[in-house]
Design an enzyme around this catalytic site. Structure first.
Site, PDB file in Angstrom:
ATOM      1  CG  ASP A 149      -1.951   0.894   1.384  1.00  0.00           C
ATOM      2  OD1 ASP A 149      -2.976   0.756   0.716  1.00  0.00           O
ATOM      3  OD2 ASP A 149      -1.773   1.837   2.170  1.00  0.00           O
TER       4      ASP A 149
ATOM      5  NE  ARG B  76      -6.197 -12.400   9.475  1.00  0.00           N
ATOM      6  CZ  ARG B  76      -5.416 -11.337   9.279  1.00  0.00           C
ATOM      7  NH1 ARG B  76      -4.852 -11.146   8.109  1.00  0.00           N
ATOM      8  NH2 ARG B  76      -5.206 -10.460  10.245  1.00  0.00           N
TER       9      ARG B  76
HETATM   10  P1  IMP Z   1       2.072  -0.572   3.684  1.00  0.00           P
HETATM   11  O1  IMP Z   1       3.152  -0.573   4.696  1.00  0.00           O
HETATM   12  O2  IMP Z   1       1.286   0.704   3.709  1.00  0.00           O
HETATM   13  O3  IMP Z   1       2.541  -0.917   2.286  1.00  0.00           O
HETATM   14  O4  IMP Z   1       0.994  -1.608   4.167  1.00  0.00           O
HETATM   15  C1  IMP Z   1       0.903  -2.912   3.785  1.00  0.00           C
HETATM   16  C2  IMP Z   1      -0.031  -3.615   4.757  1.00  0.00           C
HETATM   17  O5  IMP Z   1      -1.259  -2.897   4.886  1.00  0.00           O
HETATM   18  C3  IMP Z   1      -0.424  -4.986   4.251  1.00  0.00           C
HETATM   19  O6  IMP Z   1       0.423  -5.986   4.742  1.00  0.00           O
HETATM   20  C4  IMP Z   1      -1.828  -5.148   4.800  1.00  0.00           C
HETATM   21  O7  IMP Z   1      -1.764  -5.689   6.112  1.00  0.00           O
HETATM   22  C5  IMP Z   1      -2.374  -3.766   4.906  1.00  0.00           C
HETATM   23  N1  IMP Z   1      -3.270  -3.436   3.775  1.00  0.00           N
HETATM   24  C6  IMP Z   1      -3.073  -2.511   2.822  1.00  0.00           C
HETATM   25  N2  IMP Z   1      -4.083  -2.463   1.953  1.00  0.00           N
HETATM   26  C7  IMP Z   1      -4.962  -3.414   2.353  1.00  0.00           C
HETATM   27  C8  IMP Z   1      -6.228  -3.866   1.835  1.00  0.00           C
HETATM   28  O8  IMP Z   1      -6.770  -3.408   0.820  1.00  0.00           O
HETATM   29  N3  IMP Z   1      -6.830  -4.870   2.543  1.00  0.00           N
HETATM   30  C9  IMP Z   1      -6.276  -5.426   3.660  1.00  0.00           C
HETATM   31  N4  IMP Z   1      -5.104  -5.038   4.168  1.00  0.00           N
HETATM   32  C10 IMP Z   1      -4.451  -4.033   3.529  1.00  0.00           C
END
Ligand code: IMP
Ligand code: MG
Length: 182
Positions: free
Chosen positions: A105, A167
């Site tokens: 994300d 999940r």
């Molecule tokens: P980042 O550090 O912002 O890249 O976050 C990644 C983490 O955010 C992933 O491992 C997920 O746990 C969570 N995440 C991001 N987008 C989603 C989504 O659309 N659904 C569920 N979890 C998400």
């Protein structure tokens, strides 16, 4: 549970094709590396993906687990990375790591983990994700292995949760915004 899903984004057949393709790439890249290959499954979201992926890698590997959070409850990122469960190994200089994530994300989690494992002396650190939301990126980060890029929608299933639910869906689906008040 199915009533809360707006539409299926990545179905079981697509997931099967993705894991096959990534396993083949990993096999090409590491089968003759001479180091230990360790897949790090990032709990809890990437358990399903890690399981399916590792079964398609035909040479000796190890798996390990880390638990990291960047999200608090709900659907928005907290921006802070907490390591709740760490790997306990003394052999990092002999290890090629592939950190396996369910979704990228902001990019904060994986860029932090690559830096963290590299600084601890890992021989190499690469990253693998089933899903990527490039539009959401806050830090500059590109995974080495990526299943599929998806739009900026909140998705659940195949390991991914909303408040610990969904999940166990066998596919990745878009969660209806009314479920999380979006
Ligand atoms: P980042 O550090 O912002 O890249 O976050 C990644 C983490 O955010 C992933 O491992 C997920 O746990 C969570 N995440 C991001 N987008 C989603 C989504 O659309 N659904 C569920 N979890 C998400
Ligand atoms: Mg996660």
């Amino acid at each position: 549970m199915l009533n809360d899903i707006e539409s299926v984004l990545v179905d079981e057949k697509q997931i099967d094709n993705i894991t096959t393709e990534i396993a083949e790439q990993i096999t090409k890249d590491y089968a003759n590396s001479g180091k230990k290959l360790v897949l790090i499954c990032i709990l809890k979201g990437s358990i399903t993906f890690t399981c399916d992926l590792m079964k398609k890698i035909p040479f000796p590997i190890e798996i390990d687990f880390m638990k990291v959070s960047s999200y608090g409850a709900g659907t928005s990122s907290a921006g802070v990375i907490n390591i709740h469960l760490d790997i306990k190994r003394e052999d990092l200089t002999d290890v090629d790591f592939i950190v396996v994530e369910d979704i990228i994300d902001s990019g904060r989690t994986l860029s932090h983990l690559v830096k963290y494992l590299s600084e601890r002396g890992a021989n190499s650190v690469k990253t693998c994700t089933l899903l990527d939301k490039p539009e959401r990126r806050v830090v500059d980060f590109t995974p080495d292995y990526c299943g599929v890029e998806i739009p900026d929608k909140f998705v659940v299933g195949y390991g991914l949760d909303y408040n610990e639910q969904y999940r166990n869906l066998p596919f990745v689906g878009i969660l209806k915004p009314e479920v999380y008040g979006g």
